[in-house]
Design an enzyme around this catalytic site. Sequence first.
Site, PDB file in Angstrom:
ATOM      1  N   LYS A 127       0.804  -1.227   0.000  1.00 12.88           N
ATOM      2  CA  LYS A 127       0.000   0.000   0.000  1.00 12.88           C
ATOM      3  C   LYS A 127       0.835   1.274   0.000  1.00 12.88           C
ATOM      4  O   LYS A 127       0.441   2.274  -0.601  1.00 12.88           O
ATOM      5  CB  LYS A 127      -1.004   0.002   1.152  1.00 12.88           C
ATOM      6  CG  LYS A 127      -0.462  -0.228   2.542  1.00 12.88           C
ATOM      7  CD  LYS A 127      -1.591  -0.377   3.552  1.00 12.88           C
ATOM      8  CE  LYS A 127      -1.063  -0.589   4.959  1.00 12.88           C
ATOM      9  NZ  LYS A 127      -0.404  -1.911   5.113  1.00 12.88           N
ATOM     10  N   ASN A 159      -1.525   6.786   6.854  1.00 15.45           N
ATOM     11  CA  ASN A 159      -0.476   5.931   7.419  1.00 15.45           C
ATOM     12  C   ASN A 159       0.898   6.264   6.854  1.00 15.45           C
ATOM     13  O   ASN A 159       1.908   5.759   7.332  1.00 15.45           O
ATOM     14  CB  ASN A 159      -0.820   4.456   7.137  1.00 15.45           C
ATOM     15  CG  ASN A 159      -0.161   3.516   8.107  1.00 15.45           C
ATOM     16  OD1 ASN A 159      -0.122   3.765   9.303  1.00 15.45           O
ATOM     17  ND2 ASN A 159       0.368   2.413   7.602  1.00 15.45           N
ATOM     18  N   HIS A 173      -0.636  -8.833  12.372  1.00 12.10           N
ATOM     19  CA  HIS A 173      -1.205  -8.207  13.570  1.00 12.10           C
ATOM     20  C   HIS A 173      -2.110  -9.176  14.340  1.00 12.10           C
ATOM     21  O   HIS A 173      -3.125  -8.766  14.913  1.00 12.10           O
ATOM     22  CB  HIS A 173      -1.987  -6.945  13.204  1.00 12.10           C
ATOM     23  CG  HIS A 173      -1.178  -5.924  12.473  1.00 12.10           C
ATOM     24  ND1 HIS A 173      -0.069  -5.311  13.036  1.00 12.10           N
ATOM     25  CD2 HIS A 173      -1.285  -5.426  11.212  1.00 12.10           C
ATOM     26  CE1 HIS A 173       0.447  -4.469  12.155  1.00 12.10           C
ATOM     27  NE2 HIS A 173      -0.257  -4.519  11.053  1.00 12.10           N
TER      28      HIS A 173
END
Length: 463
Positions: free
Chosen positions: A130, A153, A200
């Site tokens: 990304k 981000n 995560h």
Amino acid sequence: MKKIAWQNMKYIIVLGLGKTGVSVLRYLQNKKRQDKSLKDVHIRVFDSRKNPPGLDEAKQILGGAEFLNRRWQLEDTLAADLIITSPGIDLREESIVLARDADIPVIGDVELFAQETKLPIIAVTGSNGKSTVTRMVEFIAAQCGKSVVAAGNIGLPVLELLQHKDEPDAVMLELSSFQLESVESLKLKAAALMNISADHMDRYNSVDEYIKAKQRIFTNAKTWVLNRQQQDTWPHPVTGKLMTFGSDSHPQHFGLLSGNVDRVSGPVAVTSRGNVVLRADQLQLQGIHNLVNLQVALALCEAIEIDVKQAAHAAKEFKGLPHRCELLSNNHGVLWVNDSKATNIGATAAAVEGLRPMVSGRLLLIVGGVGKGADFRELQPTLEQVDILLTIGEDGPRIGQLFSGSRQVKNLQQAVELASSLVQTGDMVVLSPACASFDQFKNFEHRGDSFRQAVEAKNVDRA
């Protein structure tokens, strides 16, 4: 989520400082200046770190706030009229869950931004790629005469965009699953979900929960850009205009044309609706996965009215980002590649699969670090494409168990020294750890820089 009723605010708490927390306080300061009814609002800032980043700046911005160097408690959250969290705050914490159950709004900076902005926005999320897509869109737009600002981000904290005097033509957001957890009002011209790999797992109870967080990006998106090779990650039903990308060809969407060049079979061009828009050898980036990244960038550019062929032409000059399949050197016919940004299994799989066709000799892979609860058995098919495996860090031995003859070393410096003693002309050495870096490094950038320095030192020795 209902629009925040600022006129009813008496007590706001901000959880976490850093870049995001500081931008939230600057936003609140400006909000108080604009709305006199907010002058008596009490703001408390919590951060359990002894000296959190941005503390001095935060106090200068909003000196009237109360800064608390401790964890927030249930009585803190239940007393609030609004809770603003940084992305790193786990929303499963009991004090936050109970506040939500009591109908206290719990939001992040992206939701604040979404409720105020009228700028055209496109956005991307996914486990890997990304950041490259975000910077690629920003670069292509500039080459094509459009002002597109990267935020979220990567780049600016989104709330900083509300203070810009000169409005950009569009905003390109990179959004993590953490940021998306509290987003409901974000209206997008186009949204892309790159890919999903287990990541995560220390934050989510399951991969499905992680996927659902990512899928929130499509809540108010007009065009949905989705991966044909991962249709199990698509939200259902698809209610927006569908545009897909992938490692195969497609007559109506973006894809790859395969062929045979110099007796090596593989993707040779990026296509749009069946038409070639860019040959693979015209792109400066390493690896097949970057041909897929380009497809996503082209789809997002198209959503903000940049012609696909013009965008593809501009992409020829894009050199990529540091620590992402970055070619460090070609010394004595040996390629050294820094992919330190590969902090999960999917990123390492993409790197190996993308780089393997470029290697005439052997591929030496350096992996290891902190696995964040990942199941490394998912890395097995990738390791079958590797000739020599070197492991480092806390979870290096766990990965090494999956590979016959793997070599465990203490640190990255030793890994480079060992690899240097093993390589021969035609080989490629890739640092693509499949793990986070914080057992031995400050962050993935620190790890990548350390790799670069070790490689440069060894290359001088071999010169």
